[in-house]
Design a protein around this motif. Structure first.
Motif, PDB file in Angstrom:
ATOM      1  N   LEU A 581      -8.493   8.501   6.526  1.00 28.69           N
ATOM      2  CA  LEU A 581      -7.486   9.172   5.704  1.00 28.69           C
ATOM      3  C   LEU A 581      -6.333   8.200   5.556  1.00 28.69           C
ATOM      4  CD1 LEU A 581      -6.119  11.492   4.235  1.00 28.69           C
ATOM      5  CD2 LEU A 581      -5.531  12.497   6.458  1.00 28.69           C
ATOM      6  N   ALA A 582      -6.225   7.580   4.370  1.00 28.16           N
ATOM      7  CA  ALA A 582      -5.288   6.467   4.196  1.00 28.16           C
ATOM      8  C   ALA A 582      -4.332   6.727   3.051  1.00 28.16           C
ATOM      9  CB  ALA A 582      -6.043   5.168   3.940  1.00 28.16           C
ATOM     10  N   ASP A 583      -3.071   6.368   3.280  1.00 26.11           N
ATOM     11  CA  ASP A 583      -2.095   6.362   2.201  1.00 26.11           C
ATOM     12  C   ASP A 583      -2.439   5.218   1.249  1.00 26.11           C
ATOM     13  OD1 ASP A 583       0.454   7.396   1.099  1.00 26.11           O
ATOM     14  OD2 ASP A 583       1.134   5.359   1.495  1.00 26.11           O
ATOM     15  N   GLN A 584      -2.157   5.405  -0.038  1.00 25.80           N
ATOM     16  CA  GLN A 584      -2.502   4.386  -1.017  1.00 25.80           C
ATOM     17  C   GLN A 584      -1.613   3.150  -0.888  1.00 25.80           C
ATOM     18  OE1 GLN A 584      -4.800   3.659  -2.852  1.00 25.80           O
ATOM     19  NE2 GLN A 584      -4.003   2.208  -4.339  1.00 25.80           N
ATOM     20  N   LEU A 585      -0.341   3.334  -0.486  1.00 24.41           N
ATOM     21  CA  LEU A 585       0.594   2.216  -0.393  1.00 24.41           C
ATOM     22  C   LEU A 585       0.874   1.903   1.072  1.00 24.41           C
ATOM     23  CD1 LEU A 585       3.123   3.213  -3.201  1.00 24.41           C
ATOM     24  CD2 LEU A 585       1.289   1.530  -3.326  1.00 24.41           C
ATOM     25  N   LEU A 586       0.350   0.769   1.547  1.00 27.93           N
ATOM     26  CA  LEU A 586       0.559   0.317   2.921  1.00 27.93           C
ATOM     27  C   LEU A 586       1.369  -0.973   2.896  1.00 27.93           C
ATOM     28  CD1 LEU A 586      -3.020   0.983   4.347  1.00 27.93           C
ATOM     29  CD2 LEU A 586      -0.981   2.399   4.631  1.00 27.93           C
ATOM     30  N   PRO A 587       2.047  -1.318   3.981  1.00 31.27           N
ATOM     31  CA  PRO A 587       2.946  -2.485   3.941  1.00 31.27           C
ATOM     32  C   PRO A 587       2.247  -3.815   3.744  1.00 31.27           C
ATOM     33  CG  PRO A 587       2.789  -1.593   6.171  1.00 31.27           C
ATOM     34  CD  PRO A 587       2.128  -0.599   5.264  1.00 31.27           C
ATOM     35  N   SER A 611      -1.722  10.110  -1.768  1.00 29.73           N
ATOM     36  CA  SER A 611      -0.624   9.380  -2.384  1.00 29.73           C
ATOM     37  C   SER A 611       0.274  10.353  -3.134  1.00 29.73           C
ATOM     38  CB  SER A 611      -1.156   8.318  -3.357  1.00 29.73           C
ATOM     39  OG  SER A 611      -0.083   7.618  -3.960  1.00 29.73           O
ATOM     40  N   GLY A 612       1.537   9.983  -3.235  1.00 30.71           N
ATOM     41  CA  GLY A 612       2.465  10.735  -4.065  1.00 30.71           C
ATOM     42  C   GLY A 612       2.480  10.219  -5.485  1.00 30.71           C
ATOM     43  N   ARG A 613       1.704   9.147  -5.740  1.00 27.41           N
ATOM     44  CA  ARG A 613       1.614   8.563  -7.089  1.00 27.41           C
ATOM     45  C   ARG A 613       0.202   8.736  -7.627  1.00 27.41           C
ATOM     46  NH1 ARG A 613       5.027   2.887  -6.350  1.00 27.41           N
ATOM     47  NH2 ARG A 613       6.842   3.823  -5.281  1.00 27.41           N
ATOM     48  N   ARG A 614      -0.137   7.917  -8.619  1.00 26.85           N
ATOM     49  CA  ARG A 614      -1.460   8.009  -9.229  1.00 26.85           C
ATOM     50  C   ARG A 614      -2.532   7.615  -8.222  1.00 26.85           C
ATOM     51  NH1 ARG A 614      -4.774   4.203 -11.159  1.00 26.85           N
ATOM     52  NH2 ARG A 614      -6.332   4.796 -12.728  1.00 26.85           N
ATOM     53  N   GLN A 629      -3.369  14.640  -3.482  1.00 24.10           N
ATOM     54  CA  GLN A 629      -2.065  14.346  -4.066  1.00 24.10           C
ATOM     55  C   GLN A 629      -0.971  14.903  -3.154  1.00 24.10           C
ATOM     56  OE1 GLN A 629      -1.991  12.784  -7.310  1.00 24.10           O
ATOM     57  NE2 GLN A 629       0.093  12.302  -6.664  1.00 24.10           N
ATOM     58  N   LYS A 630      -0.050  14.045  -2.715  1.00 22.57           N
ATOM     59  CA  LYS A 630       1.061  14.497  -1.896  1.00 22.57           C
ATOM     60  C   LYS A 630       2.091  15.228  -2.753  1.00 22.57           C
ATOM     61  CE  LYS A 630       0.902  10.694   1.487  1.00 22.57           C
ATOM     62  NZ  LYS A 630       1.663   9.564   2.077  1.00 22.57           N
ATOM     63  N   PRO A 631       2.717  16.291  -2.234  1.00 14.91           N
ATOM     64  CA  PRO A 631       2.473  16.939  -0.941  1.00 14.91           C
ATOM     65  C   PRO A 631       1.259  17.863  -1.023  1.00 14.91           C
ATOM     66  CG  PRO A 631       4.211  18.088  -2.096  1.00 14.91           C
ATOM     67  CD  PRO A 631       3.841  16.924  -2.959  1.00 14.91           C
ATOM     68  N   TYR A 632       0.549  18.042   0.095  1.00 16.91           N
ATOM     69  CA  TYR A 632      -0.634  18.882   0.104  1.00 16.91           C
ATOM     70  C   TYR A 632      -0.543  19.907   1.229  1.00 16.91           C
ATOM     71  CZ  TYR A 632      -1.827  15.053   3.332  1.00 16.91           C
ATOM     72  OH  TYR A 632      -1.793  14.108   4.323  1.00 16.91           O
ATOM     73  N   THR A 633      -1.294  20.997   1.053  1.00 17.03           N
ATOM     74  CA  THR A 633      -1.293  22.072   2.042  1.00 17.03           C
ATOM     75  C   THR A 633      -2.394  21.841   3.069  1.00 17.03           C
ATOM     76  OG1 THR A 633      -2.854  23.450   0.813  1.00 17.03           O
ATOM     77  CG2 THR A 633      -0.507  23.668   0.248  1.00 17.03           C
ATOM     78  N   LEU A 634      -2.393  22.668   4.116  1.00 18.74           N
ATOM     79  CA  LEU A 634      -3.433  22.582   5.139  1.00 18.74           C
ATOM     80  C   LEU A 634      -4.801  22.868   4.541  1.00 18.74           C
ATOM     81  CD1 LEU A 634      -3.853  22.123   8.203  1.00 18.74           C
ATOM     82  CD2 LEU A 634      -3.719  24.600   8.489  1.00 18.74           C
TER      83      LEU A 634
END
Length: 648
Positions: A581-587, A611-614, A629-634
């Motif tokens: 489970l990975a965020d699309q934008l990492l450092p 992600s909160g973006r595309r 898509q962020k934000p998401y529910t349980l």
């Protein structure tokens, strides 16, 4: 011979003496001996000067002696300064480069003596030049050898120190991690407590990562080397590197024909190349070119004499070249030291190149950096070449993480660690016996007490070592299983840079899930076991990571977290997960690139992007994945995880 009775005897004797002197001077071939006028014009020339400088007498008589100097020294006025000092002090002596007729340079020892007549008037200069290039090269080689030996001794001493520190620190982390996990199992209904425990667990994870890096530098990590085709390895990393480094970095790769295989741990080698590439990217803030090359190299005794940490033989050289800002000599000399960094505070740990150094040395290789300010850097890695064929790449499986009812003998001299491990095993349903040294453990085995598995620390006090105790136990009870653990292994289980064949090792600090999985891998799947899926959660936002980890725990998933792509790659190598489970934008890299690389290594890995973006489409990814898509529910999280596991 002149007759003393002859009235012309003094003049004849002088002429004869002058002739003998000229013959003597002309007979000297190891020195350039010649005269200069007061203005610096050549007025005589011996055979030694012709041999050393390459000019015949008729080519130099009447010309200024500055022609023998390098253009930069001549422009700086060094010839005139030499004559001025000789005129004032009577003698000028120094060393420097001089130029032969063919344009080649040599290192010269030079003496200029002022010649004066009986009245003290300057009539010229006597010039003596000796080619001391070989002597200088020998001195430089000796100095380089001494420096290399000193550096190797310093790095060895620091490695031993860090290894010992990491061992003790890992015991502390093991107590913290074990007790935190036991507390988490009792804080299911207390959100405030879960949040604090999660943050404490993340701190332990960071400490464990630092310890792992220190062990890598100290050459104490357990490696599993195998024959690797370096050209295939580089090609396999090319797409990942292009995406990780960004569009401003041009990547070029080249592999020589007939390349030998190398004997190394493939995953660790990939991590080393990635770390060096990321350092190179940081050295090219405005963009540039990164070149990765692989070629066969035979290191001879001359090279190895100048580099005391490597033996002559066949190697494969991996060269990673950037066009960045380069390094000063002072930085080059310290760049492999742990925690040394030129990056801003908080931008790095200073352990990336230290890890690379430790891995290469433990693999029997050699690493060297060539760099000058403004001219980029070249990192050259030499790894032992082998004629053995490449092993098929098999991704490790996660295995089961259930408990059981078997009997486990815990052999651990650290009382707090022993108590924590007993509690963890008891919570998994196992019957537990204990011993605080190898001799007591062996006596318990020999007494006939039933034991299914020995879980023992590698480094134990007493006359009997843990490996020897385990060998005798297996000889007495062939069906018994042995799982070793340690903060670092010294030389008990790792020889020649590799983990001994057939040895099961769980490095400290380990999680309850890690312990459960390795035990079940050795004992076999427990009856009616249902293992919870393990999720690798990757997000650089600390609050988001803690919140999502709580949500995953509520959904009955086990969770392992990472704050960057590099941490995630290392985490999967140590503890393979079922789902990413990975965020699309990492450092340090896009989440899509991280997923692609992990699926290459672990083909069955399920993937969820958040992600909160595309969000990327499946066509862009090249593989099936669930998206959030962020934000998401349980409930949305539950559905995405289920879809990803079904797709995998």
């Amino acid at each position: 011979m002149a007759d003393p009775s002859d009235k012309n005897f003094p003049q004849a004797a002088l002429q004869q003496s002058d002739m003998q002197f000229r013959l003597l001077v002309q007979g000297v071939t190891d020195y350039a001996l010649y005269m200069l006028s007061p203005e610096g014009l050549v007025s005589s020339w011996n055979s030694g000067a012709q041999r050393i400088k390459g000019y015949a007498e008729h080519e130099v008589l009447g010309t200024h002696f500055s022609r023998f100097y390098t253009p930069e020294d001549a422009a700086a006025g060094l010839p005139a300064r030499g004559l001025a000092i000789a005129t004032r002090e009577g003698r000028f002596e120094n060393e420097g480069f001089r130029v032969r007729r063919d344009g080649s340079r040599f290192w010269a020892h030079v003496v200029i003596d002022a010649i004066r007549d009986e009245q003290g008037t300057l009539v010229g200069f006597a010039k003596i030049t000796r080619d001391v290039t070989e002597r200088r090269q020998a001195e430089q080689t000796l100095e380089e050898t001494r420096a290399a030996l000193f550096q190797a001794q310093k790095m060895e001493a620091v490695g031993k120190l860090t290894g010992g520190i990491a061992h003790d620190f890992n015991n502390v982390l093991q107590v913290l991690r074990g007790n935190l996990e036991l507390m988490q199992s009792r804080a299911i209904d207390d959100a405030w407590m879960r949040d604090r425990l999660a943050r404490a667990s993340e701190a332990v994870d960071r400490g464990a990562t630092l310890c792992a890096q220190l062990l890598a530098f100290g050459r104490r990590q357990p490696l599993r080397p195998a024959p690797i085709n370096p050209a295939r390895l580089l090609r396999g990393m090319e797409d990942m590197l292009r995406r990780v480094l960004g569009e401003t970095i041009q990547i070029e790769m080249a592999a020589a024909d007939g390349l030998w295989n190398v004997l190394a741990d493939a995953h660790q080698l990939e991590n080393v190349i990635l770390n060096i590439a990321l350092n190179a990217r940081d050295a090219m803030p405005g963009g540039g070119r990164l070149t990765l090359e692989a070629a066969n190299a035979t290191l001879d005794e001359a090279y190895c004499n100048r580099n005391a940490d490597i033996a002559p033989g066949r190697y494969v050289m991996l060269a990673i070249t950037d066009t960045g800002i380069g390094m000063t000599k002072e930085i080059r000399e310290r760049v492999f030291e742990p925690f040394f960094t030129t990056k801003p505070e908080g931008a790095g740990t200073g352990l990336g190149l230290s890890m690379a150094y430790g891995f290469v040395k433990q693999s029997g290789g050699h690493i060297k950096i060539y760099s000058e300010p403004g001219h980029g850097s070249v990192v050259k890695i030499y790894l032992p070449g082998t004629d053995a064929g490449e092993d098929p790449i098999v991704a490790p499986t996660a295995g089961a993480g259930d408990g059981g009812s078997e009997t486990i003998l815990v052999v651990e001299d650290h009382p707090t660690v022993r108590t924590t491990v007993v509690d963890m095993l008891a919570s998994l349903g196992y019957a537990v016996l204990t011993a605080d040294n190898a001799s007591d453990a062996l006596r318990l085995i020999e007494s006939g007490t039933h034991v299914d598995l020995i879980f023992t620390d590698v480094v134990m006090p007493g006359a009997l070592s843990s490996p020897e105790m385990a060998r005798r136990a297996v000889a007495r009870l062939p069906g018994i299983k042995v799982l070793f653990t340690s903060g670092y292994t010294r030389n008990a289980l790792v020889h020649g840079g590799r983990l001994d064949a057939g040895v099961a090792l769980l490095s400290k600090p380990y999680r309850r899930e890690d312990l459960a999985r390795r035990i079940r891998q050795l004992l076999g799947t427990a009856p009616n076991s249902q293992r919870r899926p393990l999720v690798l959660l990757v997000d650089d936002d600390c609050d988001m990571r803690a919140t999502v980890a709580d949500m995953l725990a509520l959904l009955d998933y086990d969770v392992h977290t990472a704050a960057s792509g590099a941490e995630a790659l290392q985490a999967m190598a140590e503890r393979p997960a079922d789902l990413l489970l990975a965020d699309q934008l990492l450092p340090d890299m896009p989440g899509t690139e991280l997923a692609a690389e992990l699926r290459r290594r672990f083909p069955g890995l399920a993937v969820v992007f958040a992600s909160g973006r595309r969000l990327p489409s499946e066509a862009e990814l090249g593989f099936e994945a669930a998206r959030l898509q962020k934000p998401y529910t349980l409930d949305q999280l539950r559905g995405a995880l289920a879809r990803a596991l079904n797709l995998a």
